[in-house]
Write a protein that holds these residues in place. Structure first.
Motif, mmCIF file in Angstrom:
data_model
loop_
_atom_site.group_PDB
_atom_site.id
_atom_site.type_symbol
_atom_site.label_atom_id
_atom_site.label_comp_id
_atom_site.label_asym_id
_atom_site.label_seq_id
_atom_site.Cartn_x
_atom_site.Cartn_y
_atom_site.Cartn_z
ATOM 1 N N ARG A 22 1.005 -1.131 0.141
ATOM 2 C CA ARG A 22 -0.050 0.044 0.052
ATOM 3 C C ARG A 22 0.964 1.317 0.154
ATOM 4 N NH1 ARG A 22 -5.094 1.550 3.977
ATOM 5 N NH2 ARG A 22 -6.358 2.529 2.351
ATOM 6 N N ARG A 156 -1.764 8.316 -9.830
ATOM 7 C CA ARG A 156 -2.182 7.129 -9.652
ATOM 8 C C ARG A 156 -2.943 7.118 -8.298
ATOM 9 N NH1 ARG A 156 1.804 4.690 -9.662
ATOM 10 N NH2 ARG A 156 2.551 4.645 -7.761
ATOM 11 N N ASP A 157 -2.367 7.615 -7.093
ATOM 12 C CA ASP A 157 -3.199 7.683 -5.747
ATOM 13 C C ASP A 157 -3.663 8.783 -5.198
ATOM 14 O OD1 ASP A 157 -2.445 4.790 -5.748
ATOM 15 O OD2 ASP A 157 -0.449 5.445 -5.122
ATOM 16 N N ARG A 189 -7.922 -0.895 -1.533
ATOM 17 C CA ARG A 189 -6.629 -0.807 -2.100
ATOM 18 C C ARG A 189 -5.945 0.663 -2.328
ATOM 19 N NH1 ARG A 189 -4.348 -5.322 -4.602
ATOM 20 N NH2 ARG A 189 -5.680 -7.336 -4.246
ATOM 21 N N ARG A 190 -7.113 1.730 -2.432
ATOM 22 C CA ARG A 190 -6.753 3.088 -3.064
ATOM 23 C C ARG A 190 -7.257 4.105 -2.079
ATOM 24 N NH1 ARG A 190 -10.373 0.430 -6.325
ATOM 25 N NH2 ARG A 190 -8.600 -0.438 -7.263
#
Length: 286
Positions: A22, A156-157, A189-190
């Protein structure tokens, strides 16, 4: 030997956990450096504030000038009373703010001795602590931002999608957080939309304001970059903005820690120490 009824009513086995990656190594390192820096910046900042525990707007702020914020003390008979004043609102805060116990005696002091570095009143030492960890904090933050932009972590995050910022989704997540319902399985996950928006506000609004207003309070920086005074409306305004943004960041940290505890302290701490975050196979299939 177990009966048929006992076998039929036996609880199903708990779904097996799997571990996902993570947080990267650099994210974890910069996170814990930030924890150290922010703690010592807050404590040394309160030491500095104690030397002049009031806030003004504009470029000047002498003791006799009217202030909009003040942590003060006053004599009430044989007692010392601490007060917090915001505008015309005054709150008695004896024992915490304005007047607290030092060496067994109630003493006039904006922030208490246990909350400042050093514990005794020493402006010069407090400034040295503050400046050292301020620059460490800035360098650490720039390293994280560069890594996020170059390595794809930001895109991405952290960058919200169109779906994230849809009003219906935002309202749904607010209700989930208020009801202490946290993401599970694939969703864990995000970052969710509220996390992304909050982190972006902290990184690109609160922190630049705090750093810029801190630099504006330096006469040397003002001499080299006089536009800073115009940008922040004067040195006293910069001091007020610095105070407000610093305590806004403290509020963010309090909420952040509360969410970490409520959503699973051990799992969240493990992910920020080792990078491994546990979810279940069953949850990922849904």
């Amino acid at each position: 030997m177990a009966s048929i009824e006992q076998i039929g009513t036996a609880p199903p086995p708990r779904p097996a956990k799997i571990f996902i990656r993570r947080h990267s190594v650099l994210t974890r390192i910069t996170h814990w450096i930030n924890v150290l820096c922010l703690t010592l910046l807050l404590m040394s900042g309160m030491q500095i504030f104690n030397a002049d525990p009031q806030l003004h707007w504009g470029n000047y702020g002498a003791v006799e000038d009217p202030s909009w914020f003040e942590i003060a003390s006053e004599q009430d008979g044989n007692n010392i009373v601490g007060r917090l004043r915001i505008g015309s609102l005054s709150i008695t805060t004896t024992g915490i703010l304005g007047a607290s116990v030092v060496d067994g005696e109630m003493t006039p002091r904006a922030f208490p001795a246990w909350a400042t570095i050093p514990s005794f009143q020493d402006l010069a030492t407090g400034r040295r602590w503050h400046f050292f960890f301020a620059w460490l904090f800035v360098i650490n933050g720039l390293l994280y931002v560069l890594y996020s932009l170059i390595g794809g972590h930001f895109r991405r995050d952290l960058l919200p999608t169109t779906k994230d910022v849809a009003p219906r989704n935002i309202w749904h997540e607010i209700k989930d957080h208020a009801g202490l319902r946290f993401p599970k399985g694939e969703q864990a996950r995000r970052y969710n939309a509220l996390q992304k928006l909050t982190y972006l506000i902290v990184i690109f609004v609160l922190l630049p304001l705090m750093i810029g207003s801190g630099l504006t309070m330096s006469p040397a920086m003002d001499a080299g970059y006089p536009f800073l005074l115009d940008m922040f409306g004067g040195r006293q305004s910069a001091r007020a903005i610095h105070f407000i943004t610093a305590w806004s960041l403290v509020l963010f940290v309090i909420v952040h820690v509360a969410m970490v505890i409520l959503s699973g302290l051990w799992n969240n701490m493990r992910s920020m120490v080792t990078g491994r975050y546990a979810i279940t196979n069953e949850e990922t299939k849904r």
